[in-house]
Design a protein around this motif. Structure first.
Motif, short mmCIF file in Angstrom:
data_model
loop_
_atom_site.label_atom_id
_atom_site.label_comp_id
_atom_site.label_asym_id
_atom_site.label_seq_id
_atom_site.Cartn_x
_atom_site.Cartn_y
_atom_site.Cartn_z
N LYS A 60 -17.92 10.13 55.93
CA LYS A 60 -17.29 10.70 57.13
C LYS A 60 -16.27 11.78 56.78
N ALA A 85 -18.14 -2.48 59.24
CA ALA A 85 -18.98 -1.64 60.11
C ALA A 85 -18.25 -1.32 61.42
N GLU A 94 -16.47 2.19 61.76
CA GLU A 94 -17.19 3.45 61.63
C GLU A 94 -16.74 4.51 62.65
N MET A 125 -18.24 4.71 53.23
CA MET A 125 -18.09 5.14 54.62
C MET A 125 -17.08 6.28 54.73
N ILE A 184 -12.89 5.62 61.71
CA ILE A 184 -12.44 5.88 60.34
C ILE A 184 -11.88 7.30 60.16
#
Ligand code: DX5
Ligand code: ZN
Length: 217
Positions: free
Chosen positions: A165, A121, A124, A161, A127
């Motif tokens: 993104k 996490a 985030e 993730m 990334i």
């Protein structure tokens, strides 16, 4: 096909040229080069002169994994030594965004490594800015350790993730990769397999690299 990055930590340090030639003539994609400072990790490996020497012996991509404190002090030196990719540990970088910007401004691809206990996490916000995440599947510092199974859950979550993104970031798995667990690692979403002992302690390293490359086919 996965990117295969044999780790030179398990090579024969008395004859690195022979191992470099073997890798050059193999299906390996990258050379994974582990730098340890005896502070961030409880071991010391090799440093800049070895990277420079290996650089001269290979045309492949040099993937340098810094397991060191204050990596920003050395980014430029590793560029000069021949690193194509420079990976720093999130746990060693209170100003991670600055480190990433520095690595990219020096003309290298930027990677972030995370220890087994570190939550993904934390990646985030960064990334979309990085080229790879190195998920440690052992506690860094030594070759030849056993793969930590929880890594498979982290790979799948990280893949989600990255997709969410719209990042082009690759997932590299480092530590305890074997011919037995590589398929599960690729299936979970990994792009790059680092392999030290599995390659260099095998009877035929070239064939082992080829077998890793064909996993998931
Ligand atoms: C461990 C290093 C690894 C190591 C992997 O701290 O980052 O790259 O060389 O070795 P194996 O594949 O033997 O676990
Ligand atoms: Zn490594």
């Amino acid at each position: 096909m996965p990117i295969i990055a044999p780790s030179l930590l398990s090579a024969n340090f008395l004859n690195l040229e022979a191992d470099c030639t073997m890798l050059n003539n193999s299906k390996a994609d990258w050379f994974h080069l582990d730098i340890m400072d005896g502070r961030f990790v409880p071991n010391i490996s090799f440093g800049l002169p070895v990277i420079s020497a290996v650089r001269k012996a290979t045309t492949k991509i040099c993937d340098v994994h810094l397991m060191i404190e204050e990596p920003g002090n050395y980014a430029s030196a590793f560029k000069d030594a021949g690193a194509d990719i420079l990976t720093v540990h999130i746990e060693a970088c209170p100003h991670l965004h600055r480190n990433i910007e520095q690595i990219k401004s020096l003309g290298m691809k930027a990677g972030v490594a995370v220890n087994p206990h570190t939550s993904i996490a934390l990646l985030e916000a960064i990334i979309a800015d990085i080229d790879l995440v190195c998920l440690m599947s052992v506690n860094p510092g030594f070759g030849g350790q056993s793969f930590i199974p929880y890594t498979l859950i982290k790979i799948a979550a990280l893949k989600q993730m990255i997709l969410a993104k719209a990042s082009s970031c690759l997932i590299e798995i480092d530590g305890g990769v074997t011919l037995d667990n590589a398929a599960a690692i690729i299936h979970a979403g990994a792009d790059i397999l680092v392999a030290g002992n599995t390659v260099f302690k095998s009877p035929n390293p070239t064939k082992t690299i080829e077998a890793l490359k064909l996993i998931g086919e």
